[in-house]
Design an enzyme around this catalytic site. Structure first.
Site, PDB file in Angstrom:
ATOM      1  N   ARG A  26       0.845  -1.188   0.000  1.00 49.76           N
ATOM      2  CA  ARG A  26       0.000   0.000   0.000  1.00 49.76           C
ATOM      3  C   ARG A  26       0.881   1.238   0.000  1.00 49.76           C
ATOM      4  NH1 ARG A  26      -3.714  -2.457  -1.558  1.00 49.76           N
ATOM      5  NH2 ARG A  26      -5.767  -2.733  -0.630  1.00 49.76           N
ATOM      6  N   HIS A  46      -1.162   0.740  -9.609  1.00 50.60           N
ATOM      7  CA  HIS A  46      -1.867  -0.138  -8.653  1.00 50.60           C
ATOM      8  C   HIS A  46      -2.551  -1.290  -9.400  1.00 50.60           C
ATOM      9  CE1 HIS A  46      -3.970  -0.411  -4.475  1.00 50.60           C
ATOM     10  NE2 HIS A  46      -3.916  -1.593  -5.060  1.00 50.60           N
TER      11      HIS A  46
END
Ligand code: NAP
Ligand code: GLV
Length: 318
Positions: free
Chosen positions: A233, A281
């Site tokens: 993350r 991502h």
């Protein structure tokens, strides 16, 4: 029985309507309503399938009994201080795990085989036949030995890399040097020529990849300077520290899939840094069909009284 779909962000395939269609195929007896679109009685909702739901929204559902997060990482859900105290199930599918390991293997191999300098040598029409080394000579350290990290260390070891892993509690993975906790972190970092970050974002891990940590990576490996790969993350990393570390030689290169602000703003200096690889991502572009089947299977077994799998531990935060 009614399931609420509270889904924001994601690609077209992630649209709530698409989720309703695919979940309906697996759960034809279930009614589905979409947050912000359909009118419904909040007391009718028993299940919710969510991705980045609006904070406070789930707390308005008095009979909610189960929440499915449509991804592996639950940080966006856990950030809601009003999150109802019902089981929160996250995604852990072979499909997602395999794709994540593909990403890790790709980028570790790119660093190992010096693909970036070779590509730039090609642009200069330069025959740059620099020395290679064996995979066993490259030390790869994986932060996070969970579902994804464990699969990744196995596959890295199969290629021949000298692999270690780091977790919160002690883990044992055959053939892998395992370190844990604050006490094991420095020794783990000291033998990580390539540092792969596959941690969840929690209060304990936020900002863990900072300048202090990066300075603990070794400079005596075959690459010269260490390499960072973060597919966990964005909140795990301090981006200014990564840029400073690249510029002062603490870090040789970085491959980042996740960022503090997503999409990464177009004027962010990471975009143009010559030794940074950016991916949007999409280390694992989850197969929504596989996730729908996974949710349906969990509901069916739960309704027969079986234990749910992959329930988030709310005190740990992952
Ligand atoms: P997981 O099974 O829950 O594993 C988490 C691992 O991190 C565990 O080994 C855990 O230690 C370790 N950990 C947690 N907190 C720690 C701490 N404070 N110190 C040291 N180790 C700590 O999670 P997963 O399924 O492998 O997924 C990991 C993360 O990958 C997700 O949370 C998500 O953020 C990210 N992800 C990203 C993408 C993408 O496309 N980029 C896709 C999927 C997932 P223990 O073993 O001791 O519990
Ligand atoms: C993606 O980032 C996930 O958490 O599944």
């Amino acid at each position: 029985m009614t399931m609420l779909l509270a889904i924001t962000g994601g690609s077209d395939g992630w649209a709530p309507e698409r989720w309703r269609e695919r979940l309906r195929q697996h759960l034809p007896e279930m009614d589905f309503v979409i947050a912000g679109v359909d009118d419904f009685d909040p007391a009718a909702i028993r299940y919710a399938a969510v991705w980045k739901p609006t904070k406070g929204y789930l707390a308005t559902l008095p009979r909610l009994s189960l929440i499915f997060n449509l991804g592996a990482g639950v940080d966006a859900v856990m950030a809601d201080p009003t999150l109802p105290d019902v089981p929160l199930v996250r995604v852990a599918t072979d499909d997602l795990t395999n794709r994540m390991s593909e990403y890790v293997l790709l980028h570790v191999l790119m660093a190992h085989r010096r693909q970036a300098p070779l590509a730039s040598a090609q642009k200069r029409r330069q025959w740059d036949g620099r020395l290679q080394w064996a995979a066993k000579d490259l030390r790869v350290g994986v932060m996070g030995l969970g579902v994804i990290g464990t699969d990744a260390v196995h596959k890295l070891a199969m290629v021949g890399f000298n692999v270690a892993g780091w977790s919160r509690t002690p883990r044992s993975v055959p053939g892998i040097a395992c370190f844990d906790g604050a006490a094991g972190l420095d020794d783990f970092l000291a033998r990580s020529d390539v540092l792969v970050v596959l941690l969840p974002l929690t209060a304990q891990t936020r900002g863990i990849v900072d300048r202090v940590l990066l300075r603990k990576l070794p400079h005596d490996g075959p690459l010269g300077a260490p390499v960072l790969i973060n597919a966990g993350r964005g909140g795990l990393q301090i981006e200014d520290d990564i840029l400073a570390a690249l510029d002062d030689g603490t870090l040789g290169q970085a491959t980042l899939d996740v960022f503090n602000t997503e999409p990464l703003p177009s004027d962010h200096p990471l975009w143009s840094h010559p030794r940074v690889t950016i991916t949007p991502h999409n280390a694992a572009d989850s197969d929504a069909e596989a996730i729908a089947a996974y949710i349906a299977a969990q509901i069916r077994s739960h309704e027969c009284g079986a234990a749910l799998a992959n329930v988030v531990d709310r005190t740990r935060g992952y």
